[in-house]
Design a protein around this motif. Structure first.
Motif, PDB file in Angstrom:
ATOM      1  N   ALA A 172     -10.431  -7.955  -2.246  1.00 25.24           N
ATOM      2  CA  ALA A 172     -10.995  -8.386  -3.522  1.00 25.24           C
ATOM      3  C   ALA A 172     -11.511  -9.809  -3.439  1.00 25.24           C
ATOM      4  CB  ALA A 172      -9.953  -8.273  -4.631  1.00 25.24           C
ATOM      5  N   GLN A 214      -5.979  -0.538  -8.372  1.00 23.13           N
ATOM      6  CA  GLN A 214      -6.870  -1.686  -8.209  1.00 23.13           C
ATOM      7  C   GLN A 214      -6.704  -2.580  -9.439  1.00 23.13           C
ATOM      8  OE1 GLN A 214      -9.020  -2.480  -5.472  1.00 23.13           O
ATOM      9  NE2 GLN A 214      -7.616  -0.970  -4.604  1.00 23.13           N
ATOM     10  N   GLY A 269      -6.181   3.885  -7.899  1.00 20.95           N
ATOM     11  CA  GLY A 269      -5.717   3.278  -6.663  1.00 20.95           C
ATOM     12  C   GLY A 269      -4.993   1.967  -6.890  1.00 20.95           C
ATOM     13  N   VAL A 317      -7.633  -4.882 -12.069  1.00 19.51           N
ATOM     14  CA  VAL A 317      -8.886  -5.280 -12.699  1.00 19.51           C
ATOM     15  C   VAL A 317      -8.731  -6.612 -13.422  1.00 19.51           C
ATOM     16  CG1 VAL A 317     -10.705  -4.578 -14.300  1.00 19.51           C
ATOM     17  CG2 VAL A 317      -9.476  -2.855 -12.990  1.00 19.51           C
ATOM     18  N   THR A 323       0.843  -1.195   0.000  1.00 21.33           N
ATOM     19  CA  THR A 323       0.000   0.000   0.000  1.00 21.33           C
ATOM     20  C   THR A 323       0.877   1.244   0.000  1.00 21.33           C
ATOM     21  OG1 THR A 323      -1.861  -1.048   1.152  1.00 21.33           O
ATOM     22  CG2 THR A 323      -1.688   1.340   1.345  1.00 21.33           C
ATOM     23  N   CYS A 332      -3.525   6.085 -12.263  1.00 18.77           N
ATOM     24  CA  CYS A 332      -4.091   4.875 -11.635  1.00 18.77           C
ATOM     25  C   CYS A 332      -3.128   4.213 -10.659  1.00 18.77           C
ATOM     26  CB  CYS A 332      -4.529   3.874 -12.701  1.00 18.77           C
ATOM     27  SG  CYS A 332      -3.170   3.094 -13.589  1.00 18.77           S
ATOM     28  N   GLY A 369      -3.512   0.419  -3.230  1.00 16.78           N
ATOM     29  CA  GLY A 369      -4.234  -0.134  -2.101  1.00 16.78           C
ATOM     30  C   GLY A 369      -4.131  -1.643  -1.967  1.00 16.78           C
ATOM     31  N   PHE A 402      -4.784  -1.871 -14.524  1.00 18.50           N
ATOM     32  CA  PHE A 402      -5.096  -1.195 -13.269  1.00 18.50           C
ATOM     33  C   PHE A 402      -6.170  -0.134 -13.462  1.00 18.50           C
ATOM     34  CE2 PHE A 402      -0.640  -2.509 -12.499  1.00 18.50           C
ATOM     35  CZ  PHE A 402      -0.796  -3.161 -11.294  1.00 18.50           C
ATOM     36  N   ASP A 403      -6.963   0.042 -12.411  1.00 19.98           N
ATOM     37  CA  ASP A 403      -7.871   1.174 -12.308  1.00 19.98           C
ATOM     38  C   ASP A 403      -7.353   2.060 -11.180  1.00 19.98           C
ATOM     39  OD1 ASP A 403      -9.988   2.875 -12.677  1.00 19.98           O
ATOM     40  OD2 ASP A 403     -11.565   1.400 -12.265  1.00 19.98           O
ATOM     41  N   LEU A 434      -2.008  -4.122  -2.689  1.00 20.24           N
ATOM     42  CA  LEU A 434      -1.763  -4.885  -3.912  1.00 20.24           C
ATOM     43  C   LEU A 434      -0.876  -6.093  -3.649  1.00 20.24           C
ATOM     44  CD1 LEU A 434      -1.952  -5.156  -7.038  1.00 20.24           C
ATOM     45  CD2 LEU A 434       0.096  -3.705  -7.151  1.00 20.24           C
ATOM     46  N   ASN A 445      -6.109  -7.302  -4.987  1.00 17.99           N
ATOM     47  CA  ASN A 445      -6.011  -6.267  -3.962  1.00 17.99           C
ATOM     48  C   ASN A 445      -6.700  -6.745  -2.697  1.00 17.99           C
ATOM     49  OD1 ASN A 445      -6.267  -4.655  -6.748  1.00 17.99           O
ATOM     50  ND2 ASN A 445      -4.994  -3.464  -5.339  1.00 17.99           N
ATOM     51  N   ARG A 489      -7.798   8.491  -0.266  1.00 20.38           N
ATOM     52  CA  ARG A 489      -7.667   7.162  -0.862  1.00 20.38           C
ATOM     53  C   ARG A 489      -6.199   6.871  -1.133  1.00 20.38           C
ATOM     54  NH1 ARG A 489     -11.733   6.094  -5.731  1.00 20.38           N
ATOM     55  NH2 ARG A 489     -10.905   4.006  -5.299  1.00 20.38           N
TER      56      ARG A 489
END
Length: 427
Positions: A396, A227, A225, A229, A19, A51, A31, A222-223, A33, A393, A27
Motif C-alpha cells: 500500500a 485490505q 481481503g 481502506v 497474512t 472482507c 493480505g 476493511f474491504d 496487514l 497492507n 486471493r
C-alpha cells in the motif's frame, strides 16, 4: 470513544504483515496487514461480509493461525506461544455470550480461573465482583442457568466470563448482533461503563457502522481481503471518508451520525428533585414545587432510579413507594445523544433520567440540551486533529519504516518486532 478514568490495564497489539492464505484460494483472506492497536483503546473492525475482519480478529488469539507475519502483544511475539496458553490470557465474546447451557452463571464465569488453578474462595469473590460489574445482582443470578436469562443478560454474563481472569485484551465478534435495538443500546452503554473501570484493549467486529462510531476510539474499515481502506477516529472517518467505498459504507445521513459523537456525560445535566421510598409524598411535593420542577425521581437504597412521580401523582399519594416503572426513559451517561433522543421519542417524553456507574442516578437530560449540543459536535468534528495509529497492507506504501511512524505518533515502539522498519507515510 472510551472515557479513561482509571489506569490502563490493556496491552498494545501489533499485527506485523499478517497474512492468511487458505489452500485452493487465489486471493488471501487477509493480505499483508500491519495494524497498530494502542493499549487501553477500543478498535472497531467494520466492512462488508467476507472482507476478512473476523478472520483478522481470530488470528489475534490464534483461533485461526496466520499463514505468515507476526502478532505482537505487549512486545511479545505470540505466534511462537502455545495457542491454549495464549487464549487463557485473552477474553473472547461472541453472540449470545457463548455460554454452556448445562452450567450455572457462576460456573460459566469461573471456567478460565479454574483452569489457571485459582482457589475456590478467590473464584467465588471474582464471580460476584464481575456480576456486580455487569450490573447483575450476584444473589439473584449466580446460580441461574443460561436458559433462565434474557438475551441481554446472557451477553452480560459472556462479558463477565471473558473478563474473569483479568486479561489485558478482549476480543468481541458481533457481540450485540442477536439482541433487539433497545437491549443493544443498553449493552453498548454497559460495555463503555465497564471499559471506563477496567481499561482493557478491546477489538470488536461489527456490521453496524453506528455501533462502531459509538464505541470505537478508532475504526478500521476493511474491504475484501482485509485490505485496510481507512483507519482513523470516528470523527474523521465521518467528516473525511478516505474514498467512495467508505462513503458508501457509511451510508446516507452522515451528518445525523454526528449525534453519535457526543455522549451524555459530555453535556451539562439538569438537576432533579429526588425521593426515597417511605417518604411522605407531601414532603416530596413541597420540594418539587419549591424547586420549580415538574416531577421527582424516586431512588432505591443504592441510588438507582426506579420511577418518576409528577406533581399530580404526588398529590394523590400518602407515602412514596418503590414500585418500578419499566417505561421510565433512562439512559446511561455513556450513551450518545442519539440514544438519548431516541429514548425520549419512544417514551413521548421531553426528558430522560441519566445513570452512571452501577446504574446510580446522575441527573436529567432534555431535548433542549441535545439540540444545543448538536451544533457544537458538528463544529468539533470538522476541526478534529491528531495522528491515527499505523494501519496498512503490504504494497500500500513504499517499504520504508514502521517504527519511525510509531514514534511520530507518540508511541514508544516497544510493541514492534525487531525487523520492523520506519514508515514515513503511515497513511
Amino acid at each position: 470513544m472510551s472515557e479513561t478514568t482509571d489506569a490502563i490495564t490493556g496491552a498494545s497489539i501489533l499485527l506485523d504483515e499478517v497474512t492468511k492464505q487458505y489452500p485452493g484460494q487465489t486471493r488471501p483472506a487477509v493480505g499483508g496487514l500491519t495494524l497498530e492497536i494502542p493499549a487501553g483503546s477500543i478498535v472497531m473492525f467494520v466492512g462488508p461480509s467476507g472482507c476478512g475482519k473476523t478472520t483478522t480478529l481470530k488470528m489475534i488469539n490464534r483461533l485461526i493461525e496466520p499463514s505468515s507475519g507476526k502478532i505482537v502483544i505487549n512486545g511479545e511475539d505470540v505466534t511462537k506461544m502455545d495457542g491454549d496458553t495464549l487464549r487463557r490470557r485473552i477474553g473472547y465474546v461472541i453472540q449470545a455470550g457463548g455460554l454452556f447451557p448445562h452450567m450455572t452463571v457462576a460456573a460459566n464465569i469461573a471456567i478460565v480461573p479454574k483452569m489457571l488453578g485459582w482457589d475456590k474462595a478467590k473464584i467465588a469473590a471474582r464471580v460476584d465482583e464481575l456480576l456486580e460489574l455487569v450490573s447483575l445482582d450476584p444473589s439473584i443470578y449466580r446460580d441461574r442457568y443460561p436458559k433462565e436469562l434474557s438475551g441481554g443478560q446472557q451477553q452480560r454474563v459472556g462479558v463477565a466470563r471473558a473478563l474473569a481472569a483479568d486479561p489485558p485484551v478482549l476480543l468481541m465478534d458481533e457481540p450485540f448482533g442477536a439482541v433487539d435495538p433497545i437491549t443493544r443500546q443498553r449493552l453498548q452503554d454497559e460495555l463503555l461503563n465497564i471499559q471506563s473501570e477496567v481499561q482493557k484493549t478491546i477489538v470488536m467486529v461489527t456490521h453496524d457502522f453506528d455501533e462502531a462510531v459509538k464505541l470505537g476510539d478508532w475504526i478500521a474499515v476493511f474491504d475484501e481481503g482485509a485490505q485496510l481502506v481507512q483507519y482513523d477516529s470516528p470523527e474523521r472517518v465521518l467528516a473525511n471518508p478516505a474514498n467512495e467505498f467508505v462513503e458508501n459504507f457509511i451510508g446516507s445521513g452522515a451528518g445525523l451520525k454526528q449525534l453519535t459523537l457526543t455522549r451524555v456525560n459530555q453535556v451539562k445535566l439538569n438537576e432533579a428533585v429526588t425521593a426515597l421510598p417511605g417518604e411522605l409524598a407531601s414532603d416530596v411535593l413541597s420540594r418539587v414545587q419549591g424547586a420549580g420542577q415538574p416531577l421527582a425521581v424516586v431512588l432505591d437504597k443504592r441510588r438507582r432510579p426506579v420511577r418518576r412521580l409528577t406533581r399530580r401523582q404526588l398529590s394523590r399519594l400518602q407515602i412514596v413507594d418503590d414500585t418500578i416503572d419499566e417505561s421510565m426513559p433512562v439512559v446511561g451517561d455513556q450513551a450518545t445523544l442519539n440514544d438519548a433522543l431516541d429514548t425520549m421519542l419512544v417514551a413521548s417524553s421531553e426528558t430522560a433520567v441519566v445513570t452512571g456507574r452501577r446504574d446510580a442516578f446522575l441527573g436529567v437530560i432534555n431535548v433542549q440540551t441535545i439540540m444545543e449540543a448538536i451544533s457544537a459536535a458538528n463544529a468539533a468534528a470538522a476541526e478534529a486533529e491528531g495522528d491515527a495509529p499505523v494501519g496498512l497492507n503490504s504494497g500500500a506504501i513504499p517499504a520504508i519504516a514502521i517504527e519511525g511512524a510509531l514514534a511520530a505518533n507518540g508511541h514508544d515502539g516497544g510493541n514492534t518486532s525487531e525487523d520492523l522498519q520506519d514508515v514515513e507515510e503511515p497513511r
